[in-house]
Enzyme design. Structure first.
Site, PDB file in Angstrom:
ATOM      1  N   LYS A 131      42.691  25.411  29.871  1.00 55.14           N
ATOM      2  CA  LYS A 131      42.584  26.146  31.260  1.00 55.14           C
ATOM      3  C   LYS A 131      40.713  24.816  31.752  1.00 55.14           C
ATOM      4  O   LYS A 131      39.537  24.836  30.662  1.00 55.14           O
ATOM      5  CB  LYS A 131      41.631  27.483  30.847  1.00 55.14           C
ATOM      6  CG  LYS A 131      41.037  27.965  31.375  1.00 55.14           C
ATOM      7  CD  LYS A 131      40.083  27.692  33.550  1.00 55.14           C
ATOM      8  CE  LYS A 131      38.857  28.037  32.591  1.00 55.14           C
ATOM      9  NZ  LYS A 131      37.585  27.785  33.792  1.00 55.14           N
ATOM     10  N   GLU A 145      32.186  24.514  20.240  1.00 58.89           N
ATOM     11  CA  GLU A 145      31.367  23.558  20.872  1.00 58.89           C
ATOM     12  C   GLU A 145      29.935  23.668  22.088  1.00 58.89           C
ATOM     13  O   GLU A 145      30.520  23.807  22.718  1.00 58.89           O
ATOM     14  CB  GLU A 145      32.147  21.937  21.142  1.00 58.89           C
ATOM     15  CG  GLU A 145      33.098  22.170  20.193  1.00 58.89           C
ATOM     16  CD  GLU A 145      32.784  21.883  18.640  1.00 58.89           C
ATOM     17  OE1 GLU A 145      31.083  21.236  18.082  1.00 58.89           O
ATOM     18  OE2 GLU A 145      33.271  21.427  17.305  1.00 58.89           O
ATOM     19  N   CYS A 157      26.273  16.175  25.494  1.00 55.70           N
ATOM     20  CA  CYS A 157      25.494  17.458  24.642  1.00 55.70           C
ATOM     21  C   CYS A 157      25.276  17.076  23.506  1.00 55.70           C
ATOM     22  O   CYS A 157      23.632  17.324  22.740  1.00 55.70           O
ATOM     23  CB  CYS A 157      26.802  18.318  24.281  1.00 55.70           C
ATOM     24  SG  CYS A 157      27.918  16.752  23.154  1.00 55.70           S
ATOM     25  N   GLU A 216      18.417  23.382  27.716  1.00 57.17           N
ATOM     26  CA  GLU A 216      19.531  22.081  27.573  1.00 57.17           C
ATOM     27  C   GLU A 216      19.165  21.791  29.070  1.00 57.17           C
ATOM     28  O   GLU A 216      19.204  22.602  29.534  1.00 57.17           O
ATOM     29  CB  GLU A 216      20.602  22.366  26.847  1.00 57.17           C
ATOM     30  CG  GLU A 216      21.616  21.332  27.257  1.00 57.17           C
ATOM     31  CD  GLU A 216      23.255  21.627  27.034  1.00 57.17           C
ATOM     32  OE1 GLU A 216      23.792  22.745  27.009  1.00 57.17           O
ATOM     33  OE2 GLU A 216      23.666  20.656  26.043  1.00 57.17           O
TER      34      GLU A 216
HETATM   35  P1  NAD Z   1      30.792  26.032  31.313  1.00 55.65           P
HETATM   36  O1  NAD Z   1      29.652  26.377  30.050  1.00 55.65           O
HETATM   37  O2  NAD Z   1      29.683  26.522  32.723  1.00 55.65           O
HETATM   38  O3  NAD Z   1      31.793  26.358  31.436  1.00 55.65           O
HETATM   39  C1  NAD Z   1      32.743  25.363  30.609  1.00 55.65           C
HETATM   40  C2  NAD Z   1      33.794  26.479  30.617  1.00 55.65           C
HETATM   41  O4  NAD Z   1      34.538  28.357  30.310  1.00 55.65           O
HETATM   42  C3  NAD Z   1      34.876  25.951  32.024  1.00 55.65           C
HETATM   43  O5  NAD Z   1      35.896  25.806  31.729  1.00 55.65           O
HETATM   44  C4  NAD Z   1      34.740  27.382  33.260  1.00 55.65           C
HETATM   45  O6  NAD Z   1      35.224  27.478  33.519  1.00 55.65           O
HETATM   46  C5  NAD Z   1      34.812  27.949  31.617  1.00 55.65           C
HETATM   47  N1  NAD Z   1      33.783  29.764  31.643  1.00 55.65           N
HETATM   48  C6  NAD Z   1      32.789  30.048  32.674  1.00 55.65           C
HETATM   49  N2  NAD Z   1      32.465  31.350  32.098  1.00 55.65           N
HETATM   50  C7  NAD Z   1      33.587  31.775  31.317  1.00 55.65           C
HETATM   51  C8  NAD Z   1      34.245  33.703  30.878  1.00 55.65           C
HETATM   52  N3  NAD Z   1      33.020  34.332  31.081  1.00 55.65           N
HETATM   53  N4  NAD Z   1      35.201  33.191  30.467  1.00 55.65           N
HETATM   54  C9  NAD Z   1      36.289  32.296  29.430  1.00 55.65           C
HETATM   55  N5  NAD Z   1      35.953  30.811  30.323  1.00 55.65           N
HETATM   56  C10 NAD Z   1      34.350  30.977  31.569  1.00 55.65           C
HETATM   57  O7  NAD Z   1      30.045  25.045  30.950  1.00 55.65           O
HETATM   58  P2  NAD Z   1      29.970  23.312  31.440  1.00 55.65           P
HETATM   59  O8  NAD Z   1      28.867  23.467  32.713  1.00 55.65           O
HETATM   60  O9  NAD Z   1      31.386  23.310  32.174  1.00 55.65           O
HETATM   61  O10 NAD Z   1      29.532  22.117  30.629  1.00 55.65           O
HETATM   62  C11 NAD Z   1      28.481  21.914  29.778  1.00 55.65           C
HETATM   63  C12 NAD Z   1      28.270  22.500  29.144  1.00 55.65           C
HETATM   64  O11 NAD Z   1      29.194  22.436  27.661  1.00 55.65           O
HETATM   65  C13 NAD Z   1      26.367  22.244  28.597  1.00 55.65           C
HETATM   66  O12 NAD Z   1      26.049  23.126  27.867  1.00 55.65           O
HETATM   67  C14 NAD Z   1      27.043  21.298  27.179  1.00 55.65           C
HETATM   68  O13 NAD Z   1      26.220  20.873  25.622  1.00 55.65           O
HETATM   69  C15 NAD Z   1      28.167  21.420  26.758  1.00 55.65           C
HETATM   70  N6  NAD Z   1      28.834  20.194  25.976  1.00 55.65           N
HETATM   71  C16 NAD Z   1      29.343  21.067  25.323  1.00 55.65           C
HETATM   72  C17 NAD Z   1      30.021  19.596  23.926  1.00 55.65           C
HETATM   73  C18 NAD Z   1      29.904  20.104  22.711  1.00 55.65           C
HETATM   74  O14 NAD Z   1      30.922  19.218  22.200  1.00 55.65           O
HETATM   75  N7  NAD Z   1      28.983  21.020  21.498  1.00 55.65           N
HETATM   76  C19 NAD Z   1      30.473  19.191  24.629  1.00 55.65           C
HETATM   77  C20 NAD Z   1      30.357  18.280  25.816  1.00 55.65           C
HETATM   78  C21 NAD Z   1      29.603  19.646  26.902  1.00 55.65           C
END
Ligand code: NAD
Length: 488
Positions: free
Chosen positions: A186, A261, A295, A393
């Site tokens: 997804k 993550e 991140c 963040e």
């Molecule tokens: P996000 O949390 O908005 O979305 C991530 C994913 O979750 C998307 O595919 C989204 O559609 C899905 N999602 C949203 N609501 C959901 C729900 N209720 N249930 C299941 N899935 C759901 O994150 P983003 O804006 O895409 O990415 C940025 C964030 O990701 C930042 O906080 C960043 O730090 C983090 N990040 C972490 C790492 C790591 O390895 N720790 C790596 C990259 C990004």
């Protein structure tokens, strides 16, 4: 410009199907133009994908490690072959600069396939020494043999963020498939196109129907439905801490295994004897590498007061020298952020910092672009650890600077955070920097470099996540222990 009107579909149980709820638009962050449309999964699509993965699991989990290794290696080779056509596509959907797009978005995914093709052959099981057990009312005494086996968890829902869509997804599916799990991918709503292309590659190289599935959509329900599905045994999630917390709760009723993550707010301690060239080069990556949408970025600089003026001056110079512009222009170092929503969030954090008394040393609020979701390099200095842009963040090209007086204070400031993903220490005396690094509550701590090491465990303390992947830890993450015992 990428192919703009491909008929993108979802792969469910070996069939390429349109979105049950139609399509939604994918927007190029640099031009604000529609790239194409992607499928909007219905609840029935998500249920069908999870059911297909569950049906495929018994046979796939019984394939030999050699068969799985061969398919993963073939996927990496095919991805390498198709890289030239995928790079323009990933740049158009993510807004990554040519250099980030061509060096990081696809090649890292290829090396992950190669790593876990080898990983499929790693035996993680542990034979245990025989144990003499006396007679009990339960059973006669015996010398008991024991084997702790690593077995695949089952169906894994792989939910990824937008910043590195393909790399992030392959970081999940490659180890999961290597150990014998089946997957439902997804991708993030903003940029699913390259991940759909990835699914085509996996289908083309011969992964059996149902082993790899993909559902896409613009709405949060697509991921939420997957998390709630009884056929899903594990959620492998990368994204924000807020969504991660919702998924942990939503997975509880069906006792999902969970790997998270999550967000980061990388502390970067610059000690009194630091090599300033190294420190400035590392910190400037927050601006110059994918507009700070990383991140692990060293966004929260904690500098010894004796070097504060020098560091802020050097950082300001570095920030002003960076070229903001069209990601397709090879000279561009800072491209757009992913969306108008993300740009507004970043601008909100900058405004909050100014209102709370931070000094806006470099102002990137209006980098002078006439279209696209741009924020220029921004430097907020003279911060305290209580200010919101220091605590939250931002996920954009913004660096905050907090001065300190003693090393103990630096460690205290670094650890006074909800996050603990990847932090950094810059110091001239490496053993002293090592001692500081050991006290920082972060899953990874870099010394005098922002480089990574792919074989070390990766993951976060506190709100930055649960569990670890990376190297062999990636294989571990998608397995359960099973004990087999017998009288010898
Ligand atoms: P996000 O949390 O908005 O979305 C991530 C994913 O979750 C998307 O595919 C989204 O559609 C899905 N999602 C949203 N609501 C959901 C729900 N209720 N249930 C299941 N899935 C759901 O994150 P983003 O804006 O895409 O990415 C940025 C964030 O990701 C930042 O906080 C960043 O730090 C983090 N990040 C972490 C790492 C790591 O390895 N720790 C790596 C990259 C990004």
């Amino acid at each position: 410009m990428a192919d703009t009107r491909t008929d993108y579909r979802q792969l469910i149980g070996g069939e390429w199907v349109p979105g049950g709820d139609g399509t939604y638009e994918i927007i190029n962050p640099a031009t604000e133009q529609v790239v194409t449309e992607a499928p909007e999964a219905s609840a029935a699509d998500v249920a069908a994908a999870a059911a297909a993965a569950a049906e495929a699991f018994p046979a796939w989990s019984r394939t030999t490690p050699q068969e799985r290794a061969a398919l993963l290696a073939a996927a990496g080779a095919e991805l390498a072959k198709r890289t030239p056509e995928l790079i323009p596509l990933v740049i158009s959907e993510t807004g990554a600069t040519s250099s980030v797009g061509s060096l990081m978005q696809i090649p890292v995914a290829i090396s992950r396939f190669d790593r876990y093709a080898r990983g499929a052959l790693e035996d993680l099981s542990r034979p245990l020494p025989p144990q003499p057990i006396g007679t009990t009312p339960l059973a006669a005494g015996a010398l008991m043999g024991g084997l702790a086996r690593k077995v695949p968890v089952g169906v894994v829902a792989c939910i990824a963020p937008y910043n590195f869509p393909t790399t992030s997804m392959v970081g999940k599916i490659a180890p999961a498939l290597a150990v014998g799990c089946t997957v439902v991918m997804k991708p993030a709503p903003q940029d699913p196109l390259c991940v759909i292309e990835l699914a085509k590659i996996l289908d083309d190289v011969g992964f059996p129907p149902g082993v790899v599935n993909i559902v896409t959509g613009g709405r949060a329900e697509v991921g939420a439905n997957l998390v709630a599905d009884r056929n899903v045994d594990m959620v492998s999630f990368t994204g924000s801490s807020a969504v991660g917390a919702m998924i942990v709760a939503a997975g509880a009723p069906t006792m999902k295994r969970q790997l998270h993550e999550l967000g980061g707010k990388g502390a970067c301690i610059v000690m009194a004897d630091a090599d300033m060239d190294k420190a400035v080069g590392g910190i400037a990556s927050v601006w110059a590498f994918h507009s700070g949408q990383i991140c692990t970025a060293p966004t929260r600089v904690i500098v010894h007061r004796s070097r504060y003026d020098e560091l802020v001056g050097r950082l300001a110079e570095a920030a002003r020298a960076l070229k903001v512009g069209d990601p397709l222009d090879a000279a561009t170092q800072v491209g757009p952020v992913i969306s108008g929503v993300q740009r507004s969030r970043i601008l909100g954090h900058i405004e909050a910092g100014i209102a709370e008394g931070a000094e806006l040393v470099v102002d990137g609020r209006d980098p002078g672009m006439d279209r696209g979701y741009y924020v220029g390099p921004t430097l907020l200095a003279g911060c305290t650890n209580a200010m919101s842009p220091v605590r939250e963040e931002i996920f954009g090209p913004v660096v905050v600077v907090v001065p300190y007086d003693t090393d103990d204070e630096a460690i205290e400031i670094a650890n006074d955070s909800d996050y603990g993903l990847f932090s950094y220490v810059f110091g001239g005396d490496t053993p002293a920097a090592f001692e500081v690094a050991k006290q920082v509550r972060s899953g990874r701590v870099g010394i005098n470099s922002v480089q990574t090491h792919h074989e070390t465990p990766f993951g976060g303390f506190k709100m930055s996540g649960i569990g670890r992947d990376g190297g062999t830890w990636g294989l571990d993450a998608y397995t359960e222990w099973q004990s087999i015992i017998w009288p010898s």
